[in-house]
Design a protein around this motif. Structure first.
Motif, short mmCIF file in Angstrom:
data_model
loop_
_atom_site.label_atom_id
_atom_site.label_comp_id
_atom_site.label_asym_id
_atom_site.label_seq_id
_atom_site.Cartn_x
_atom_site.Cartn_y
_atom_site.Cartn_z
N ASN A 182 1.03 -1.70 -0.18
CA ASN A 182 0.37 0.04 -0.11
C ASN A 182 1.27 1.17 -0.07
OD1 ASN A 182 -2.73 -1.08 0.25
ND2 ASN A 182 -2.14 -1.75 1.62
N GLY A 183 2.22 0.64 -0.15
CA GLY A 183 2.94 2.16 -0.18
C GLY A 183 3.61 2.79 1.35
N LYS A 184 3.34 2.12 2.43
CA LYS A 184 3.74 2.38 3.84
C LYS A 184 4.54 2.49 3.64
CE LYS A 184 1.70 1.58 8.40
NZ LYS A 184 1.18 1.38 9.19
N ARG A 185 5.65 3.06 4.30
CA ARG A 185 7.26 2.87 4.83
C ARG A 185 7.00 1.73 6.21
NH1 ARG A 185 9.63 8.61 4.71
NH2 ARG A 185 7.88 9.44 6.61
N LEU A 186 7.78 1.46 6.29
CA LEU A 186 8.01 -0.54 6.69
C LEU A 186 10.24 -0.29 7.09
CD1 LEU A 186 5.95 -3.09 5.53
CD2 LEU A 186 5.41 -1.46 7.58
N GLU A 187 10.22 -0.23 8.95
CA GLU A 187 11.40 -0.80 9.39
C GLU A 187 11.16 -2.01 9.60
OE1 GLU A 187 13.78 2.32 10.96
OE2 GLU A 187 13.38 3.56 9.82
N ALA A 188 11.91 -2.96 9.51
CA ALA A 188 11.53 -4.34 10.13
C ALA A 188 13.31 -5.15 9.91
CB ALA A 188 10.94 -5.57 9.87
N VAL A 189 13.20 -5.42 11.54
CA VAL A 189 14.36 -6.67 12.04
C VAL A 189 14.34 -8.22 12.26
CG1 VAL A 189 16.04 -6.73 14.55
CG2 VAL A 189 15.59 -4.15 13.59
N PHE A 190 15.06 -8.75 11.46
CA PHE A 190 15.23 -10.49 11.27
C PHE A 190 16.44 -10.75 11.65
CE2 PHE A 190 12.65 -7.85 8.09
CZ PHE A 190 11.55 -8.30 7.42
N ASN A 191 15.83 -11.99 12.14
CA ASN A 191 17.11 -12.54 12.26
C ASN A 191 17.80 -12.90 10.84
OD1 ASN A 191 18.56 -15.55 12.70
ND2 ASN A 191 18.02 -15.75 14.13
N PRO A 192 19.53 -13.13 11.24
CA PRO A 192 19.93 -13.66 9.72
C PRO A 192 19.89 -14.46 9.50
CG PRO A 192 21.83 -12.78 11.41
CD PRO A 192 19.65 -13.07 12.04
N LYS A 193 19.60 -15.62 9.93
CA LYS A 193 20.45 -17.31 9.87
C LYS A 193 18.73 -17.79 9.89
CE LYS A 193 20.65 -21.62 12.26
NZ LYS A 193 21.15 -22.33 13.71
N THR A 194 17.38 -17.70 10.38
CA THR A 194 16.27 -17.93 10.71
C THR A 194 15.10 -17.23 9.40
OG1 THR A 194 15.20 -16.75 11.87
CG2 THR A 194 16.20 -19.13 12.72
N LEU A 195 15.59 -15.71 9.24
CA LEU A 195 14.81 -14.63 8.63
C LEU A 195 13.52 -14.68 9.29
CD1 LEU A 195 15.99 -15.24 5.24
CD2 LEU A 195 17.10 -13.93 6.43
N GLU A 196 13.41 -14.84 10.48
CA GLU A 196 12.03 -14.49 11.18
C GLU A 196 12.34 -12.64 11.08
OE1 GLU A 196 9.45 -16.67 10.93
OE2 GLU A 196 10.55 -17.43 9.74
N SER A 197 11.79 -12.20 11.49
CA SER A 197 10.64 -11.22 11.88
C SER A 197 11.40 -11.24 13.43
CB SER A 197 9.36 -10.34 11.94
OG SER A 197 9.56 -9.11 12.55
N VAL A 198 11.71 -10.08 14.54
CA VAL A 198 11.99 -9.94 15.14
C VAL A 198 12.03 -8.00 15.91
CG1 VAL A 198 14.33 -11.67 15.76
CG2 VAL A 198 14.72 -9.10 15.11
#
Length: 88
Positions: A65-81
């Protein structure tokens, strides 16, 4: 009494070590940034950047939808933290 003091001391020293273990992964176990980008793009994100921050991947993107996001991810699992969004 000695046991209580010893337990308190151990928790005081060890507690902070457990507080920020979210992305405590050896770099040889990390997936490439491209894998995270591909995953996010498959979810409709338009990825602007992926960088390493405190041992995690931090992605800046726009959602479908064009909404800006910042997200942090575990580099091994690529799961959002963790995540942060900006409505305007």
């Amino acid at each position: 009494m000695k046991t209580l003091i010893l337990t308190a001391l151990v928790l005081a020293v060890a507690g902070p070590a457990f507080a920020d273990d979210t992305c405590n992964v050896p770099t040889d176990q990390w997936q490439p940034r491209e894998a995270l980008q591909k995953k996010l793009e498959s979810q409709g994100w338009k990825v602007r950047s992926i960088k390493t921050e405190n041992g995690c991947y931090e992605a800046k993107a726009l959602d479908a939808n064009g909404k800006r996001l910042e997200a942090v991810f575990n580099p091994k699992t690529l799961e959002s933290v963790g995540a942060d969004s900006d409505d305007g």
